[in-house]
Design an enzyme around this catalytic site. Structure first.
Site, short mmCIF file in Angstrom:
data_model
loop_
_atom_site.label_atom_id
_atom_site.label_comp_id
_atom_site.label_asym_id
_atom_site.label_seq_id
_atom_site.Cartn_x
_atom_site.Cartn_y
_atom_site.Cartn_z
N HIS A 313 -40.79 24.98 -25.67
CA HIS A 313 -41.26 26.29 -26.12
C HIS A 313 -42.01 26.10 -27.42
O HIS A 313 -41.63 25.29 -28.26
CB HIS A 313 -40.08 27.25 -26.35
CG HIS A 313 -40.49 28.68 -26.36
ND1 HIS A 313 -40.98 29.29 -27.50
CD2 HIS A 313 -40.52 29.61 -25.39
CE1 HIS A 313 -41.29 30.54 -27.22
NE2 HIS A 313 -41.01 30.78 -25.94
N ASP A 371 -37.25 30.55 -18.57
CA ASP A 371 -37.70 30.38 -17.18
C ASP A 371 -36.84 29.41 -16.39
O ASP A 371 -36.90 29.39 -15.16
CB ASP A 371 -39.15 29.91 -17.17
CG ASP A 371 -40.06 30.98 -17.71
OD1 ASP A 371 -40.70 30.76 -18.75
OD2 ASP A 371 -40.08 32.08 -17.14
C1 SDX Z 1 -42.83 31.32 -21.69
O1 SDX Z 1 -44.70 31.96 -26.20
C2 SDX Z 1 -43.72 32.62 -25.62
O2 SDX Z 1 -42.95 33.32 -26.24
C3 SDX Z 1 -43.67 32.46 -24.12
C4 SDX Z 1 -42.45 33.06 -23.44
C5 SDX Z 1 -42.45 34.56 -23.51
O3 SDX Z 1 -41.36 35.13 -23.35
O4 SDX Z 1 -43.54 35.16 -23.60
O5 SDX Z 1 -41.26 32.56 -24.03
C6 SDX Z 1 -42.42 32.72 -21.95
O6 SDX Z 1 -43.99 31.09 -21.46
C7 SDX Z 1 -41.80 30.21 -21.83
C8 SDX Z 1 -42.44 28.80 -21.66
C9 SDX Z 1 -42.59 28.54 -20.18
N1 SDX Z 1 -43.37 27.32 -19.92
C10 SDX Z 1 -42.80 26.23 -19.40
O7 SDX Z 1 -41.59 26.11 -19.18
C11 SDX Z 1 -43.81 25.16 -19.01
C12 SDX Z 1 -43.33 23.81 -19.53
N2 SDX Z 1 -43.38 23.84 -20.98
C13 SDX Z 1 -44.60 23.28 -21.61
O8 SDX Z 1 -45.76 23.55 -20.93
C14 SDX Z 1 -44.59 23.50 -23.12
O9 SDX Z 1 -43.34 23.23 -23.56
C15 SDX Z 1 -45.05 24.83 -23.69
C16 SDX Z 1 -46.38 25.23 -23.20
C17 SDX Z 1 -44.05 25.88 -23.35
C18 SDX Z 1 -45.09 24.68 -25.22
O10 SDX Z 1 -46.02 23.70 -25.48
P1 SDX Z 1 -46.49 23.38 -27.00
O11 SDX Z 1 -45.69 24.13 -27.98
O12 SDX Z 1 -47.97 23.51 -27.07
O13 SDX Z 1 -46.02 21.90 -27.18
P2 SDX Z 1 -46.87 20.65 -26.76
O14 SDX Z 1 -47.51 20.89 -25.43
O15 SDX Z 1 -47.75 20.29 -27.91
O16 SDX Z 1 -45.73 19.58 -26.54
C19 SDX Z 1 -45.20 18.81 -27.61
C20 SDX Z 1 -44.76 17.50 -26.95
C21 SDX Z 1 -45.87 16.82 -26.17
O17 SDX Z 1 -45.54 15.42 -26.11
P3 SDX Z 1 -46.26 14.40 -27.17
O18 SDX Z 1 -47.76 14.60 -27.00
O19 SDX Z 1 -45.76 14.82 -28.53
O20 SDX Z 1 -45.81 13.02 -26.74
O21 SDX Z 1 -43.73 17.78 -25.97
C22 SDX Z 1 -44.22 17.45 -24.67
C23 SDX Z 1 -45.73 17.36 -24.76
O22 SDX Z 1 -46.26 16.47 -23.78
N3 SDX Z 1 -43.78 18.53 -23.79
C24 SDX Z 1 -43.22 18.33 -22.60
C25 SDX Z 1 -42.89 19.62 -22.13
N4 SDX Z 1 -43.26 20.52 -23.05
C26 SDX Z 1 -43.83 19.85 -24.06
N5 SDX Z 1 -42.97 17.20 -21.88
C27 SDX Z 1 -42.37 17.40 -20.69
N6 SDX Z 1 -42.02 18.59 -20.18
C28 SDX Z 1 -42.26 19.72 -20.87
N7 SDX Z 1 -41.89 20.91 -20.37
#
Ligand code: SDX
Length: 436
Positions: A313, A371
């Site tokens: 998140h 989720d």
């Molecule tokens: C919702 O914003 C809100 O409030 C949203 C929400 C709401 O109520 O409105 O809470 C609802 O959208 C919840 C989130 C649902 N999405 C998911 O579950 C999809 C999977 N999660 C990711 O896509 C991700 O965690 C995000 C999009 C939710 C957040 O991404 P960020 O904050 O932009 O973080 P990032 O992509 O920069 O990740 C940081 C690191 C990266 O690795 P490095 O480059 O540092 O090596 O963490 C990794 C990412 O690759 N990473 C994950 C991951 N999420 C982040 N690796 C594996 N699986 C994941 N789920």
């Protein structure tokens, strides 16, 4: 918004003139640095793709503390609202700033009940879709289409018009989501029954049919209501920011909410619950719990583009308080339905345990978000997987419209118009085609 007596001083190593920037304090949470005069005084923009360090507005509606795992709607902790209130009380809280008293609750429920039907013409929009259309494609169309029925009667600068638009949207979303479902499964639409509670009404529009008496399951109705409460609002997330930006042009509130529906569809946002269930299904096909290690390996491989859906998140760098509550609901629902041995639930529990012990996820502060469990609960209730995000949109509509109305109600608001860092071609001349 309280001016802080601390100033931020911006200075440049090339000797350009420095400038003081005022700070503002919120009631809780981080202070903000007011950069509104920055471009005028320095000719420079700030740069923050993805808005990781940017506050786009001031708001009184929802507060999140990502480190403490705290979520407050108008100051009330989500845990207390989920346990002591129902969704319509939560809608009243988000819209008007406080929980209703007994009389207000009766009045608000009556007002919402009076608007649960949609115009009979709405059925003809559905007929344009293929029966296997994704429900979120249908919802984006239907919510946008509501503009056509109310455009002439909605002056967004009139507070009464904003209020009736909010009531109409909250009241009609369950009807539209149920219609989208019935259309894809070829069953007749069920009309709202206004003597039922909001969530019971949604359940009967979804699962009843004209041929037999529909018997409500109170545990499932309560679980549906809790899912709505947990998804109602969440500060300036992607879809809420979309609604604010769209609404800032003065467009019809129904059109602005349709933009929010479209944004929520994405798998990184509201589409994650559907993607999470599909991910669990894929692991199941790979061989289930024994294959979790193999799947986690794929996730760690950056080239695989595989993410652990339902984890991570932007704000919660500890646990998502909604995930904890959703997991409780999961146990209640599966227990009530005798599904505690549900293989997907057991797989989810095993996956959560392994991920929470794996340094790759712990070091990146990736914890289960709302989720992760909401999909399992919805599947147990009987909601088809492709409809999960439409249910999320139903619940989030009150948050979107409350945030939109808060913005429009602020006399200082302006149309949102970010700038950019231009890294494209400098000016050049068009050559005749023979010389290109
Ligand atoms: C919702 O914003 C809100 O409030 C949203 C929400 C709401 O109520 O409105 O809470 C609802 O959208 C919840 C989130 C649902 N999405 C998911 O579950 C999809 C999977 N999660 C990711 O896509 C991700 O965690 C995000 C999009 C939710 C957040 O991404 P960020 O904050 O932009 O973080 P990032 O992509 O920069 O990740 C940081 C690191 C990266 O690795 P490095 O480059 O540092 O090596 O963490 C990794 C990412 O690759 N990473 C994950 C991951 N999420 C982040 N690796 C594996 N699986 C994941 N789920």
């Amino acid at each position: 918004m309280t001016p802080s007596d601390v100033k931020a001083t911006l200075s440049f190593s090339d000797g350009s003139p420095s400038m003081d920037l005022p700070l503002y304090k919120g009631n809780i949470g981080p202070d903000v640095i007011d950069i509104r005069k920055l471009y005028g005084q320095t000719g420079k923009f700030t740069y923050d793709p993805g808005f990781l360090s940017t506050a786009s507005c001031n708001s009184t509606i929802t507060y999140i503390d990502g480190d403490k795992g705290e979520l407050l709607y108008r100051g009330y902790p989500i845990e207390q609202l989920a346990k002591n209130c129902d969704f319509l009380e939560t809608c009243h809280l988000l819209l008007y700033g406080d929980l209703p008293d007994a009389a207000q609750r009766v009045d608000f429920t009556a007002r919402v009940s009076n608007h649960t039907m949609v115009h009979e013409q709405m059925q003809f929009f559905l007929r344009g879709f293929r029966r296997d259309a994704h429900p979120m494609a249908i919802m984006t169309g239907l919510v946008g289409a509501l503009s056509a029925f109310y455009h002439d009667s909605t002056d967004i600068n009139n507070p009464e018009h904003r209020e009736i638009a909010a009531i109409r949207l909250i009241a009609k979303m369950p009807t539209l989501v149920a219609m989208a479902y019935k259309y894809t499964c070829g069953q007749p639409y069920m009309y709202p029954k206004n003597k039922l509670s909001y969530s019971a009404n949604f359940m009967q529009m979804m699962f009843a049919n004209p041929c037999e008496e529909y018997v409500q399951n109170d545990v499932l109705v309560r679980a549906m209501d809790r899912i709505f409460i947990l998804h109602a609002d969440h500060e300036q997330n992607a879809s809420t920011s979309t609604v604010r930006l769209c609404g800032s042009s003065g467009t019809n509130p129904f059109a602005a909410i349709a933009a929010g529906v479209a944004c929520l569809w994405g798998p990184a946002h509201g589409g994650a619950n559907e993607a999470c269930l599909n991910m669990l299904g894929d692991i199941q096909k790979m061989g289930g719990v024994e294959k979790i290690g193999e799947f986690i390996k794929q996730v760690k491989d950056k080239n695989s583009n595989v993410k652990l859906m339902g984890f991570g998140h932007r704000v919660y760098k500890n646990y998502d308080p909604r995930a904890t509550l959703m997991r409780e609901t999961c146990h209640e629902v599966l227990g009530a339905l005798g599904l505690h041995d549900d293989p997907l639930f057991k797989l989810a529990m095993a996956l959560e345990k392994i991920a929470l012990e794996d340094d790759y996820f712990v070091s990146r502060k990736l914890y289960p978000n709302v989720d992760f469990y909401s999909g399992i609960v919805q599947r147990a209730i009987g909601i088809p997987v492709p409809l999960f995000t439409a249910v999320f949109a139903l619940a989030r509509t009150v948050g979107w419209i409350a945030q939109l109305n808060e913005m429009i109600g602020d006399p200082e608001y302006k149309i949102g118009r970010p700038r950019q860092l231009y890294v494209g071609a400098a000016q050049r001349n068009v050559l005749p085609i023979a010389q290109r």
